[in-house]
Design a protein around this motif. Structure first.
Motif, PDB file in Angstrom:
ATOM      1  N   ARG A  54      18.382 -33.283  82.743  1.00 39.50           N
ATOM      2  CA  ARG A  54      17.118 -32.544  82.628  1.00 39.50           C
ATOM      3  C   ARG A  54      17.388 -31.055  82.530  1.00 39.50           C
ATOM      4  NH1 ARG A  54      13.714 -29.594  85.742  1.00 39.50           N
ATOM      5  NH2 ARG A  54      11.472 -30.053  85.708  1.00 39.50           N
ATOM      6  N   VAL A  55      16.697 -30.372  81.583  1.00 43.18           N
ATOM      7  CA  VAL A  55      16.820 -28.930  81.466  1.00 43.18           C
ATOM      8  C   VAL A  55      15.477 -28.345  81.032  1.00 43.18           C
ATOM      9  CG1 VAL A  55      17.666 -29.070  79.076  1.00 43.18           C
ATOM     10  CG2 VAL A  55      18.106 -27.028  80.438  1.00 43.18           C
ATOM     11  N   GLU A  56      15.087 -27.239  81.666  1.00 42.60           N
ATOM     12  CA  GLU A  56      13.833 -26.561  81.320  1.00 42.60           C
ATOM     13  C   GLU A  56      14.100 -25.365  80.420  1.00 42.60           C
ATOM     14  OE1 GLU A  56      10.994 -25.503  84.330  1.00 42.60           O
ATOM     15  OE2 GLU A  56      11.555 -27.207  85.601  1.00 42.60           O
ATOM     16  N   ARG A  57      13.135 -25.123  79.514  1.00 42.83           N
ATOM     17  CA  ARG A  57      13.209 -23.960  78.634  1.00 42.83           C
ATOM     18  C   ARG A  57      11.824 -23.327  78.549  1.00 42.83           C
ATOM     19  NH1 ARG A  57      16.098 -27.665  74.034  1.00 42.83           N
ATOM     20  NH2 ARG A  57      18.279 -27.509  74.742  1.00 42.83           N
ATOM     21  N   GLU A  58      11.782 -21.989  78.521  1.00 38.67           N
ATOM     22  CA  GLU A  58      10.513 -21.295  78.376  1.00 38.67           C
ATOM     23  C   GLU A  58      10.694 -20.075  77.493  1.00 38.67           C
ATOM     24  OE1 GLU A  58       8.560 -20.361  82.066  1.00 38.67           O
ATOM     25  OE2 GLU A  58       7.870 -22.441  82.303  1.00 38.67           O
ATOM     26  N   GLU A 111      -0.296 -15.190  70.728  1.00 36.37           N
ATOM     27  CA  GLU A 111      -1.244 -16.013  69.972  1.00 36.37           C
ATOM     28  C   GLU A 111      -2.636 -15.441  70.142  1.00 36.37           C
ATOM     29  OE1 GLU A 111      -1.029 -20.130  70.924  1.00 36.37           O
ATOM     30  OE2 GLU A 111       1.047 -20.376  70.228  1.00 36.37           O
ATOM     31  N   GLY A 112      -3.183 -14.945  69.038  1.00 37.00           N
ATOM     32  CA  GLY A 112      -4.525 -14.371  69.089  1.00 37.00           C
ATOM     33  C   GLY A 112      -4.635 -13.192  70.029  1.00 37.00           C
ATOM     34  N   GLY A 113      -3.572 -12.410  70.116  1.00 42.20           N
ATOM     35  CA  GLY A 113      -3.579 -11.259  70.988  1.00 42.20           C
ATOM     36  C   GLY A 113      -3.284 -11.580  72.444  1.00 42.20           C
ATOM     37  N   GLU A 114      -3.055 -12.846  72.748  1.00 39.64           N
ATOM     38  CA  GLU A 114      -2.756 -13.259  74.113  1.00 39.64           C
ATOM     39  C   GLU A 114      -1.296 -13.705  74.209  1.00 39.64           C
ATOM     40  OE1 GLU A 114      -4.856 -13.094  76.628  1.00 39.64           O
ATOM     41  OE2 GLU A 114      -6.579 -12.439  75.434  1.00 39.64           O
ATOM     42  N   ARG A 115      -0.682 -13.409  75.342  1.00 36.50           N
ATOM     43  CA  ARG A 115       0.687 -13.853  75.580  1.00 36.50           C
ATOM     44  C   ARG A 115       0.662 -15.241  76.209  1.00 36.50           C
ATOM     45  NH1 ARG A 115       3.432 -11.089  79.270  1.00 36.50           N
ATOM     46  NH2 ARG A 115       5.471 -11.071  78.249  1.00 36.50           N
ATOM     47  N   VAL A 116       1.379 -16.170  75.579  1.00 33.81           N
ATOM     48  CA  VAL A 116       1.373 -17.572  76.001  1.00 33.81           C
ATOM     49  C   VAL A 116       2.800 -18.022  76.276  1.00 33.81           C
ATOM     50  CG1 VAL A 116       0.814 -19.937  75.325  1.00 33.81           C
ATOM     51  CG2 VAL A 116      -0.708 -18.067  74.666  1.00 33.81           C
ATOM     52  N   VAL A 117       2.984 -18.720  77.384  1.00 30.18           N
ATOM     53  CA  VAL A 117       4.287 -19.300  77.711  1.00 30.18           C
ATOM     54  C   VAL A 117       4.359 -20.699  77.108  1.00 30.18           C
ATOM     55  CG1 VAL A 117       5.826 -20.092  79.539  1.00 30.18           C
ATOM     56  CG2 VAL A 117       4.484 -18.003  79.859  1.00 30.18           C
ATOM     57  N   LEU A 118       5.357 -20.919  76.268  1.00 35.61           N
ATOM     58  CA  LEU A 118       5.628 -22.248  75.728  1.00 35.61           C
ATOM     59  C   LEU A 118       6.725 -22.862  76.587  1.00 35.61           C
ATOM     60  CD1 LEU A 118       5.600 -21.479  71.895  1.00 35.61           C
ATOM     61  CD2 LEU A 118       3.708 -22.197  73.367  1.00 35.61           C
ATOM     62  N   SER A 119       6.372 -23.861  77.348  1.00 30.38           N
ATOM     63  CA  SER A 119       7.309 -24.478  78.289  1.00 30.38           C
ATOM     64  C   SER A 119       7.701 -25.861  77.801  1.00 30.38           C
ATOM     65  CB  SER A 119       6.665 -24.588  79.677  1.00 30.38           C
ATOM     66  OG  SER A 119       7.532 -25.227  80.583  1.00 30.38           O
ATOM     67  N   SER A 120       8.985 -26.160  77.885  1.00 34.63           N
ATOM     68  CA  SER A 120       9.450 -27.494  77.506  1.00 34.63           C
ATOM     69  C   SER A 120      10.516 -27.953  78.502  1.00 34.63           C
ATOM     70  CB  SER A 120      10.027 -27.504  76.087  1.00 34.63           C
ATOM     71  OG  SER A 120      11.178 -26.680  75.998  1.00 34.63           O
ATOM     72  N   ALA A 154       1.642 -25.484  76.999  1.00 36.73           N
ATOM     73  CA  ALA A 154       1.516 -24.024  76.943  1.00 36.73           C
ATOM     74  C   ALA A 154       0.597 -23.568  78.072  1.00 36.73           C
ATOM     75  CB  ALA A 154       0.948 -23.590  75.597  1.00 36.73           C
ATOM     76  N   ARG A 155       0.866 -22.354  78.576  1.00 39.82           N
ATOM     77  CA  ARG A 155       0.012 -21.781  79.626  1.00 39.82           C
ATOM     78  C   ARG A 155      -0.063 -20.268  79.426  1.00 39.82           C
ATOM     79  NH1 ARG A 155       5.052 -22.299  82.468  1.00 39.82           N
ATOM     80  NH2 ARG A 155       5.667 -20.313  83.447  1.00 39.82           N
ATOM     81  N   PRO A 156      -1.136 -19.630  79.912  1.00 38.86           N
ATOM     82  CA  PRO A 156      -1.224 -18.165  79.839  1.00 38.86           C
ATOM     83  C   PRO A 156      -0.049 -17.521  80.564  1.00 38.86           C
ATOM     84  CG  PRO A 156      -3.358 -19.118  80.404  1.00 38.86           C
ATOM     85  CD  PRO A 156      -2.357 -20.232  80.476  1.00 38.86           C
ATOM     86  N   ALA A 157       0.424 -16.400  80.040  1.00 32.75           N
ATOM     87  CA  ALA A 157       1.619 -15.764  80.590  1.00 32.75           C
ATOM     88  C   ALA A 157       1.402 -15.236  82.002  1.00 32.75           C
ATOM     89  CB  ALA A 157       2.064 -14.623  79.672  1.00 32.75           C
ATOM     90  N   ASP A 158       0.145 -15.046  82.403  1.00 37.94           N
ATOM     91  CA  ASP A 158      -0.085 -14.530  83.751  1.00 37.94           C
ATOM     92  C   ASP A 158      -0.083 -15.628  84.813  1.00 37.94           C
ATOM     93  OD1 ASP A 158      -2.431 -15.733  82.980  1.00 37.94           O
ATOM     94  OD2 ASP A 158      -3.742 -14.085  83.571  1.00 37.94           O
ATOM     95  N   ILE A 159       0.107 -16.874  84.393  1.00 41.31           N
ATOM     96  CA  ILE A 159       0.236 -17.975  85.348  1.00 41.31           C
ATOM     97  C   ILE A 159       1.719 -18.262  85.532  1.00 41.31           C
ATOM     98  CG2 ILE A 159      -0.265 -20.392  85.844  1.00 41.31           C
ATOM     99  CD1 ILE A 159      -2.784 -20.157  84.221  1.00 41.31           C
ATOM    100  N   PRO A 160       2.263 -18.053  86.715  1.00 41.42           N
ATOM    101  CA  PRO A 160       3.715 -18.212  86.914  1.00 41.42           C
ATOM    102  C   PRO A 160       4.136 -19.673  86.986  1.00 41.42           C
ATOM    103  CG  PRO A 160       2.661 -17.673  88.986  1.00 41.42           C
ATOM    104  CD  PRO A 160       1.583 -17.584  87.942  1.00 41.42           C
ATOM    105  N   ARG A 161       5.414 -19.881  86.795  1.00 38.90           N
ATOM    106  CA  ARG A 161       5.984 -21.234  86.912  1.00 38.90           C
ATOM    107  C   ARG A 161       5.766 -21.795  88.313  1.00 38.90           C
ATOM    108  NH1 ARG A 161       7.645 -25.441  88.125  1.00 38.90           N
ATOM    109  NH2 ARG A 161       9.441 -26.636  87.356  1.00 38.90           N
ATOM    110  N   GLU A 162       5.675 -20.911  89.307  1.00 38.10           N
ATOM    111  CA  GLU A 162       5.530 -21.348  90.698  1.00 38.10           C
ATOM    112  C   GLU A 162       4.102 -21.729  91.059  1.00 38.10           C
ATOM    113  OE1 GLU A 162       6.877 -18.476  89.739  1.00 38.10           O
ATOM    114  OE2 GLU A 162       8.990 -19.106  89.886  1.00 38.10           O
ATOM    115  N   ASP A 163       3.166 -21.547  90.124  1.00 39.62           N
ATOM    116  CA  ASP A 163       1.779 -21.935  90.393  1.00 39.62           C
ATOM    117  C   ASP A 163       1.713 -23.411  90.788  1.00 39.62           C
ATOM    118  OD1 ASP A 163      -1.298 -21.237  89.809  1.00 39.62           O
ATOM    119  OD2 ASP A 163      -0.868 -23.231  89.015  1.00 39.62           O
ATOM    120  N   GLU A 164       0.871 -23.718  91.747  1.00 45.09           N
ATOM    121  CA  GLU A 164       0.821 -25.077  92.282  1.00 45.09           C
ATOM    122  C   GLU A 164       0.500 -26.114  91.208  1.00 45.09           C
ATOM    123  OE1 GLU A 164      -1.711 -27.579  95.652  1.00 45.09           O
ATOM    124  OE2 GLU A 164      -1.475 -25.408  95.852  1.00 45.09           O
TER     125      GLU A 164
END
Length: 214
Positions: free
Chosen positions: A139-143, A148-157, A180-190
């Motif tokens: 298992r390996v994570e990549r981000e 997109e549309g003026g918003e920063r988006v995290v593409l997580s796989s 995908a998630r908004p960039a202001d939501i951290p990976r540590e979010d519940e």
């Protein structure tokens, strides 16, 4: 459905790869990128939009989503995806915080040494680790971040790699879970942690069985 190299192996009389299965939660379905599967999803979309107001905006939304679906299926065929998994069932109570999917492909190497090198690189360069106690699945994570549309988006796989039984370490099943998630939501979010745990639990149910003979 198999990738092109599997089809060639079949024509040459080689034993087909075993088939894999995942235990899917409610609302999630497996789809192979066939015309029949695409037609079925389009029929479902049509039924859903028929229950809406049916105005010009609704029809435009339907045409836009149908176009996205057709492009997604086309992309999967070009990328030799053998199956995809997503919460596409006709149900209104599928609890999932972000749009997500898992796609499956087969990686082929001409030798065990090359496949071993690929796996070693995942471990040394990307920090890949076994999935919990199941050492047969890596298992390996990549981000990465995209605008997109003026918003920063995290593409997580999250990439899961496991050898195909009987392939002598020359073929591997790769499951790529993404969202995908908004960039202001951290990976540590519940909720985001719950998404990754969800992926891990689903992939941990991986089972193999003998290929069905037509």
């Amino acid at each position: 459905m198999t990738d092109s190299s599997s089809s060639l192996r079949s024509l040459l009389g080689a034993r087909p790869d075993p088939e894999f299965q995942l235990s899917l939660p409610r609302g999630w379905e497996r789809m192979e990128p066939t015309q029949e599967a695409q037609d079925e999803l389009e029929r479902r979309l049509s039924r859903r939009f028929m229950h809406a107001d049916g105005g010009p905006e609704t029809m435009q939304a339907f045409a836009r989503i149908r176009g996205m679906l057709r492009q997604a299926v086309k992309d999967m065929r070009e990328q030799r995806v053998i199956a995809s998994f997503a919460p596409t069932a006709d149900t209104d109570d599928v609890p999932f915080p972000v749009p997500a999917s898992i796609v499956a492909t087969i990686r082929t190497a001409p030798s065990t040494e090359e496949m071993d090198g690929y796996v070693k690189n995942l471990i040394s360069s990307e920090g890949a680790r076994p999935l919990t106690d199941n050492t047969s699945i890596l298992r390996v994570e990549r981000e990465n971040i995209r605008e997109e549309g003026g918003e920063r988006v995290v593409l997580s796989s999250t990439l899961y790699v496991t050898p195909v039984p009987g392939a002598r370490r020359r073929r591997a099943l790769e499951l790529l879970a993404g969202y995908a998630r908004p960039a202001d939501i951290p990976r540590e979010d519940e909720q985001i942690q719950a998404v990754h745990a969800f992926f891990d639990l689903m992939v941990a149910t991986l089972r193999w069985r003998e290929a069905s003979v037509a």
